[in-house]
Design a protein around this motif. Structure first.
Motif, short mmCIF file in Angstrom:
data_model
loop_
_atom_site.label_atom_id
_atom_site.label_comp_id
_atom_site.label_asym_id
_atom_site.label_seq_id
_atom_site.Cartn_x
_atom_site.Cartn_y
_atom_site.Cartn_z
N PHE A 318 0.74 -1.06 -0.07
CA PHE A 318 -0.08 -0.04 -0.19
C PHE A 318 0.95 0.98 0.05
O PHE A 318 1.87 1.25 0.47
N VAL A 319 0.21 2.34 -0.61
CA VAL A 319 0.82 3.71 -0.47
C VAL A 319 -0.34 4.53 0.02
O VAL A 319 -1.38 4.60 -0.38
N ALA A 320 0.13 4.98 1.13
CA ALA A 320 -1.00 6.06 1.74
C ALA A 320 -0.43 7.58 1.87
O ALA A 320 0.80 7.65 1.96
N HIS A 321 -1.44 8.46 1.73
CA HIS A 321 -1.09 9.74 1.51
C HIS A 321 -1.90 10.42 2.87
O HIS A 321 -2.80 10.53 2.77
N LEU A 322 -0.89 11.20 3.53
CA LEU A 322 -1.49 11.94 4.85
C LEU A 322 -1.79 13.35 4.29
O LEU A 322 -2.28 14.29 5.21
N ASP A 323 -1.11 13.76 3.32
CA ASP A 323 -1.34 14.99 2.68
C ASP A 323 -1.46 14.99 1.11
O ASP A 323 -0.88 14.05 0.72
N LEU A 324 -2.14 16.01 0.65
CA LEU A 324 -2.36 16.04 -0.69
C LEU A 324 -1.06 16.36 -1.58
O LEU A 324 -0.36 17.34 -1.21
#
Ligand code: ADP
Ligand code: ZN
Length: 633
Positions: A318-324
């Protein structure tokens, strides 16, 4: 058919046959994927090529196999230009595991080892030589390369020539000289960057006008896209990891170094094996964390975008983004690091109003030229559009990269396809918002940020807002409290969508105040209706969550198959430690799973499994057959 055409036809056929033979013998695969076969024959026969394929499509074979075919024909050693010094070692180890005579030249080598590599090149003892660009451009290296035949030049990560991208490497600009210094040696440039402007730059800067282009679809069907409302980002992140990715490798991207450190510490507290990575760390700790991520199972790397180019770990789940991200290009590149091995993977992002405000400010406050700011602003708008769309995210992503066929299609593997968002006629709500912004300006000559405008709309007298409202006497505005029936979260979602759709503008010169736009007028005059996605408080995730099964590498194996798979993994771990290489360099999960299913009891039968080439069969065949027999017995 005239004899010249016939001759070239025969040569194409034989090149293709040799390429297939190499694919099978060296890499253990049975067929080419997509454009691989055509591109390989073209380069092996001496053509220049520009290869644009998404991550995981198999770009490496597009220069490795031509180099091996040309080596067989006595045409020398292939030179691979790669900017990723830290990863060359692993790339070369992987090739050596497959029996390819590969080596690298970069600043990490002792002068003695470098001299050995140079000697091997001169005596024709190498098939492939990886070189860092700054090293390649030295007189010493160019002279070395002129001292023995070169079969081809591969320029990996070719988008590094682009001054607009964040991977820009000045040395790449000088690589054009290869065409002049080595006429007749084919050159192949490769990248996974999808945007057309970068392609044009690569061709121009590398002097590849005569190169044939091989462009694949940039779709990554095994990646599931999901973008959720940011409410409590960390809690949402840990829920996401626990639900679908416990003990699996992943990358979490954050915008700032501080947030990287904080998020990594939080995950560790939650018993996730997380490590930080950002440019503010000393290079030793960075290299150490990167090596652990590559070598150990189930590490979560929390990082800024400084991390990731060239990371060819195949099993990032998985790749998660906590910021845009700042652009769709960036989002695509970062999420693309998931699932290189083709197995099910997730691209997950939490985003909120604050992200938009923050990024707009960063763009406006930077020292860049006006043109650059305008381009950056437009890219951010496109990214917002992707976040706020109510239709298929994949279709939108592909359409952005010029794949018009995708427009209007539904992929069935993104949050919007799986749980279609509810939309509603938001015309009245948007009019309330717009007129509140208008009244402030018209009657008071004031502009305020989103939070205060929302407080006015809601008639919010809560502790935080009350003071400001009283101070400015905003409770006397005609729009005070007209939107009281909506929660603050609902209003934020509306404001965000209005910004994404250009109905409201944010001005950073004045700390993120809201303003009307050209488009707002039509809505205010009721000439246009607005449909928006309805805000749903965090219940959606449960429906898009897959549960562990689909993401479990042993899915589809029976109990004894799973036991065999586990035994093979333990063997692989021990073997990779012994050889000092990442586990996936020995065999991928997919290959182990195939072995667990097929249970080959002879070395010959094992050779039929995809991913088992001649050299690995020779090195590991007996060990593996023994494990299969032991567990069957
Ligand atoms: P890219 O550089 O395009 O991101 P890689 O060259 O790292 O992709 O390849 C991705 C994975 O796919 C690798 O594990 C590679 O061994 C595998 N692969 C490439 N081509 C084939 C093929 N024709 N058949 C099976 N597996 C392949
Ligand atoms: Zn979809």
């Amino acid at each position: 058919m005239d004899s010249v055409a016939e001759a070239s036809n025969i040569s194409a056929r034989t090149t293709s046959a040799i390429a297939h033979e190499v694919l099978h013998r060296v890499f253990g695969y049975s067929s080419f994927r997509g454009h691989q076969g055509d591109a390989i024959v073209h380069v092996a026969d001496g053509g220049d090529a520009l290869i644009l394929m998404p991550t995981g499509a198999g770009k490496s074979l597009c220069y490795q196999i031509p180099a091996l075919v040309r080596r067989q024909r006595g045409l020398g050693c292939g030179i691979v230009v790669s900017p990723l010094i830290a990863l060359m070692q692993d790339q070369v180890s992987a090739l050596r595991e497959s029996g390819v005579r590969a080596a690298f030249l970069n600043s990490t080598l002792s002068s003695q080892r470098a001299a050995e590599v140079e000697r091997d090149f001169r005596t024709g003892a190498l098939d492939l030589l990886y070189v860092a660009p700054e090293r390649l451009l030295t007189d010493r290296c160019l002279q070395l390369l002129q001292s023995a035949p070169v079969s081809l030049f591969a320029i990996d990560e070719a988008h590094c020539v682009s001054q607009w991208g964040h991977d820009f490497r000045p040395e790449y600009m000088q690589l054009e000289l290869l065409g002049k210094r080595f006429p007749g040696v084919p050159r192949v440039a490769l990248t996974a960057t999808a945007d057309p402007a970068t392609r044009v730059e690569i061709v121009e800067r590398l002097g590849l006008d005569h190169a044939r282009s091989f462009v694949s679809s940039f779709d990554r069907p095994n990646i599931r896209y999901e973008i959720v409302e940011k409410i409590d980002a960390r809690r949402q992140l840990i829920d996401f990891i626990r639900a679908d990715h416990a003990d699996q490798a992943g990358i979490v991207y954050c915008l700032s170094r501080r947030k990287v450190d904080e998020t990594a510490a939080f995950l560790v507290e939650q018993r996730v094996k997380a490590l930080p990575y950002h440019a503010g760390m000393d290079s030793d700790s960075r290299a150490k964390n990167q090596a652990r991520f590559l070598r150990e199972d189930g590490i979560v790397m929390v990082a800024t975008i400084a991390f990731g180019m060239g990371i060819d770990k195949p099993d990032v789940r998985f790749v998660a983004h906590l910021d845009l991200p700042k652009s769709i290009e960036g989002y695509y590149q970062e999420t693309g690091r998931a699932g290189r091995d083709g197995a099910a993977s997730d691209a997950w992002m939490a985003y909120g109003l604050q992200d938009v405000v923050q990024l707009r400010r960063m763009i406006d406050e930077g020292d860049a030229s006006e043109q650059y700011k305008r381009v950056s602003g437009a890219k951010l708008d496109a990214m917002l559009g992707l976040c706020e769309t109510a239709s298929c995210r994949r279709a939108r992503l592909l359409a952005y990269f010029g794949e018009d066929d995708a427009i209007g299609t539904q992929c069935g593997n993104c949050d919007n396809c799986l749980v279609p968002p509810e939309t509603f006629d938001a015309t009245v709500a948007v009019q309330q918002l717009l007129s509140c912004i208008y009244r402030l300006k018209k009657e008071r000559g004031q502009s305020f940020g989103a939070l205060h405008v929302i407080a006015i709309l809601r008639g919010d007298k809560g502790a935080k807002s009350a003071e400001k409202i009283a101070q400015w006497q905003h409770d006397t505005l005609s729009t005070f409290g007209i939107g009281a029936e909506r929660s603050e979260a609902e209003w934020r979602a509306i404001v965000r969508q209005c910004i994404a759709f250009g109905l409201v503008d944010i001005d950073h010169e004045t700390y993120g105040t809201l303003h009307l736009t050209q488009k707002s007028r039509a809505v205010l005059r009721s000439e246009e209706a607005v449909h928006l996605r309805r805000f749903v408080a965090d219940t959606k995730r449960k429906k898009t969550a897959r549960g562990r099964k689909e993401l479990d590498p042993t899915d589809g194996l029976d109990a004894s198959g799973s036991a065999l798979f586990d035994a093979l993994r333990s063997w692989r771990l021990a073997t990779s430690r012994e050889h000092g290489v990442p586990a996936y360099v020995i065999f991928h999960d997919g290959t182990l799973k195939e072995i667990a299913r097929a249970r080959p009891t002879t070395v010959t039968a094992l050779g039929e499994v995809s991913g088992v080439g001649e050299k690995k069969l020779e090195a590991y065949g007996r060990d593996i057959v023994e494990i299969v027999e032991r567990l069957d017995g």
